[in-house]
Design an enzyme around this catalytic site. Structure first.
Site, PDB file in Angstrom:
ATOM      1  N   ARG A   8      -2.664  -2.340  -3.290  1.00 33.41           N
ATOM      2  CA  ARG A   8      -3.870  -1.544  -3.065  1.00 33.41           C
ATOM      3  C   ARG A   8      -3.821  -0.340  -4.003  1.00 33.41           C
ATOM      4  O   ARG A   8      -2.857   0.429  -4.007  1.00 33.41           O
ATOM      5  CB  ARG A   8      -3.937  -1.049  -1.624  1.00 33.41           C
ATOM      6  N   HIS A  57     -13.110   2.227   0.463  1.00 28.87           N
ATOM      7  CA  HIS A  57     -13.055   1.194   1.505  1.00 28.87           C
ATOM      8  C   HIS A  57     -13.643  -0.123   0.999  1.00 28.87           C
ATOM      9  O   HIS A  57     -14.134  -0.938   1.782  1.00 28.87           O
ATOM     10  CB  HIS A  57     -13.825   1.621   2.776  1.00 28.87           C
ATOM     11  N   ARG A  94     -12.158  15.135   7.903  1.00 31.68           N
ATOM     12  CA  ARG A  94     -12.970  15.430   6.723  1.00 31.68           C
ATOM     13  C   ARG A  94     -14.389  15.791   7.148  1.00 31.68           C
ATOM     14  O   ARG A  94     -14.944  15.197   8.068  1.00 31.68           O
ATOM     15  CB  ARG A  94     -13.015  14.241   5.763  1.00 31.68           C
ATOM     16  N   GLU A 133      -8.177  -5.777   5.785  1.00 29.48           N
ATOM     17  CA  GLU A 133      -8.023  -5.405   4.380  1.00 29.48           C
ATOM     18  C   GLU A 133      -6.826  -6.105   3.742  1.00 29.48           C
ATOM     19  O   GLU A 133      -6.862  -6.447   2.558  1.00 29.48           O
ATOM     20  CB  GLU A 133      -7.901  -3.888   4.257  1.00 29.48           C
ATOM     21  N   ASN A 147       0.869  -1.173   0.000  1.00 34.57           N
ATOM     22  CA  ASN A 147       0.000   0.000   0.000  1.00 34.57           C
ATOM     23  C   ASN A 147       0.906   1.223   0.000  1.00 34.57           C
ATOM     24  O   ASN A 147       1.421   1.624   1.042  1.00 34.57           O
ATOM     25  CB  ASN A 147      -0.915  -0.008   1.227  1.00 34.57           C
ATOM     26  N   LEU A 156     -15.726   2.562  10.329  1.00 33.69           N
ATOM     27  CA  LEU A 156     -15.509   3.800  11.078  1.00 33.69           C
ATOM     28  C   LEU A 156     -14.083   3.824  11.603  1.00 33.69           C
ATOM     29  O   LEU A 156     -13.722   3.058  12.491  1.00 33.69           O
ATOM     30  CB  LEU A 156     -16.506   3.900  12.238  1.00 33.69           C
ATOM     31  N   GLY A 157     -13.268   4.703  11.038  1.00 32.92           N
ATOM     32  CA  GLY A 157     -11.883   4.841  11.468  1.00 32.92           C
ATOM     33  C   GLY A 157     -11.457   6.276  11.253  1.00 32.92           C
ATOM     34  O   GLY A 157     -12.221   7.203  11.540  1.00 32.92           O
ATOM     35  N   ASN A 158     -10.239   6.490  10.737  1.00 31.94           N
ATOM     36  CA  ASN A 158      -9.852   7.854  10.360  1.00 31.94           C
ATOM     37  C   ASN A 158     -10.743   8.333   9.224  1.00 31.94           C
ATOM     38  O   ASN A 158     -11.290   9.425   9.252  1.00 31.94           O
ATOM     39  CB  ASN A 158      -8.381   7.896   9.951  1.00 31.94           C
ATOM     40  N   GLY A 159     -10.878   7.496   8.208  1.00 35.65           N
ATOM     41  CA  GLY A 159     -11.889   7.702   7.182  1.00 35.65           C
ATOM     42  C   GLY A 159     -13.086   6.838   7.533  1.00 35.65           C
ATOM     43  O   GLY A 159     -12.929   5.786   8.149  1.00 35.65           O
ATOM     44  N   ILE A 211     -12.623   2.828  15.075  1.00 37.11           N
ATOM     45  CA  ILE A 211     -13.690   3.318  15.953  1.00 37.11           C
ATOM     46  C   ILE A 211     -14.779   2.269  16.086  1.00 37.11           C
ATOM     47  O   ILE A 211     -15.254   1.963  17.191  1.00 37.11           O
ATOM     48  CB  ILE A 211     -14.274   4.641  15.415  1.00 37.11           C
ATOM     49  N   GLY A 212     -15.187   1.698  14.970  1.00 36.27           N
ATOM     50  CA  GLY A 212     -16.281   0.730  14.986  1.00 36.27           C
ATOM     51  C   GLY A 212     -16.006  -0.483  15.839  1.00 36.27           C
ATOM     52  O   GLY A 212     -16.913  -1.017  16.495  1.00 36.27           O
ATOM     53  N   GLU A 213     -14.750  -0.928  15.866  1.00 25.85           N
ATOM     54  CA  GLU A 213     -14.397  -2.128  16.622  1.00 25.85           C
ATOM     55  C   GLU A 213     -14.107  -1.853  18.087  1.00 25.85           C
ATOM     56  O   GLU A 213     -14.186  -2.765  18.916  1.00 25.85           O
ATOM     57  CB  GLU A 213     -13.172  -2.800  15.987  1.00 25.85           C
ATOM     58  N   ASN A 214     -13.776  -0.604  18.433  1.00 24.30           N
ATOM     59  CA  ASN A 214     -13.276  -0.331  19.779  1.00 24.30           C
ATOM     60  C   ASN A 214     -14.076   0.676  20.600  1.00 24.30           C
ATOM     61  O   ASN A 214     -13.968   0.670  21.828  1.00 24.30           O
ATOM     62  CB  ASN A 214     -11.822   0.166  19.680  1.00 24.30           C
TER      63      ASN A 214
END
Length: 403
Positions: A85, A174, A235, A379, A7, A203-206, A326-329
């Site tokens: 990627r 994503h 953003r 990913e 990446n 849900l993370g940085n992006g 964010i979504g996982e934690n």
């Protein structure tokens, strides 16, 4: 079945050697601060961490260092292929592709759509071809998974000529995460592989959400670029386009400056005036920081509103799946989003949510239809799986590399 996943970004290179069948990650790392005197390669090999300076400091130096690492750990000659990627494939790619000169040319045609990401992605491909001659290489596109969207989802209500002549449409991003998580959710949550309706929330940085029906993306929140959609770290997400003209006049600047502010100074950072990091904001909010609390509230409202919108494309909701950093934690964020969506029938299980659903195969609600759940994304594994599949298919067809 080991695959080197690359990446390449504008100032960094991330890599991992992943077994495409069992998901084992042998070695991984990130070359950061490329182009500066602080350029460094951070490594992790079978649980052990180390780092080394990069004397050259550029992408070539980073990839040469990766080659050295692979030789040191005995993996340089044990790779099925390399998976790259690539952020933007436009409408040219609806799946991962064996890299040929024709495929590279088509990626170059998409540079105007992904000017920040595609050039370093292409640089990584060219350098890898030089450093790993004879190793099959595959391009895996962030946008490909969403190419199953119907026109009513991907078209903007702008002059149709903009779409025909300038490729203005919703592409979504994503894709590797949404694809992987939707596959895992079906297995992990016991959904019907041939009849399911899932909203995946990366849900993370992006941040982006997708409506996945029977394995296909029918809608998503990011658009022509990753700026569209829900509130993110820096953003803005979706805004009234007239704000750009308004702020040009108010600030006495050009559109590029306003766009830079929307990409780098907005979102959680802009609202809170404190940080783009969700954990930092949660701690500040608990301590009475009003704007940190406001930023979190706006974020959750944005995600819940988008999730509700995704159900229009699905026709029903079997599962809302949280993933990403964010979504996982962030249990508090998940709880607030689920509570905002209570009208859909979702009923949070506070204990299951606090433990990130570990005792219930990821489920964090008392309800099972619909349900909300946590599914960890991977990913790198999705890219490795796609790469292995494309290489095997190409070899089985006698080496014909259709683009």
């Amino acid at each position: 079945m080991n695959v080197l996943v690359l990446n390449c970004g504008s100032t960094s290179v991330r890599f991992a050697v992943v077994h495409s069948s069992n998901g084992h990650e042998h070695v991984s790392g990130t070359a950061q601060h490329l182009g500066t005197s602080q350029a460094m390669l951070e490594l992790q090999h079978e649980g052990r961490k180390r780092s080394r300076p990069l004397a050259g400091g550029d992408h070539e130096a980073a990839l040469r260092a990766v080659v050295d690492v692979l030789r040191e750990v005995g993996l340089a000659d044990r790779m099925l292929g390399i998976g790259h990627r690539v952020v933007h494939g436009g409408a040219r790619f609806s799946g991962s592709r064996f890299i040929t000169p024709e495929v590279v040319a088509k990626i170059e045609e998409c540079v105007h759509l992904g000017p920040l990401h595609n050039p370093p992605n292409l640089l990584g491909i060219r350098l890898a071809q030089q450093l790993f001659p004879g190793v099959p290489q595959v391009a895996v596109f962030d946008t490909a998974f969403h190419q199953t969207m119907p026109p009513r989802a991907y078209l903007y209500a702008v002059p149709y000529e903009w779409f025909e002549q300038h490729e203005v449409r919703r592409y979504g991003f994503h894709g590797t995460s949404h694809h992987y998580v939707s596959l895992r959710a079906v297995s992990q949550l016991g959904l019907d592989p041939d009849d399911h309706a899932i909203v995946t929330a990366h849900l993370g940085n992006g941040c982006s959400l997708a409506a996945v029906r029977n394995g296909k993306s029918l809608d998503t929140t990011m658009g022509l670029t990753p700026l569209d959609g829900v509130v993110m770290d820096t953003r803005s997400g979706s805004i009234d386009p007239s704000i750009i003209a308004h702020m040009k006049t108010s600030l006495g600047c050009d559109a590029d400056h306003v766009m830079d502010e929307l990409n780098k100074s907005s979102g959680l950072l802009g609202l809170s005036g404190l940080s783009a990091d969700m954990l930092t904001l949660q701690r500040a909010a608990e301590g009475g920081h009003a704007r940190a609390a406001l930023a979190i509230d706006k974020f959750c409202h944005s995600v819940a509103k988008a999730a509700a919108g995704m159900t229009v494309a699905l026709g029903r909701l079997d599962a809302l799946v949280f993933t990403g950093g964010i979504g996982e934690n962030a249990a508090q964020v998940r709880a607030q989003v689920v509570e905002l969506l209570a009208f859909t029938g979702l009923v949070l299980d506070p204990d299951a949510n606090a433990s990130h659903g570990k005792a219930l195969c990821g489920r964090i609600t008392r309800t099972t239809r619909p349900m909300a759940a946590v599914v960890a994304t991977n990913e790198e594994l999705m890219i490795a799986m796609d790469t292995a599949e494309v290489i095997e298919r190409t070899q089985a067809s006698g080496g014909r590399r259709a683009s």
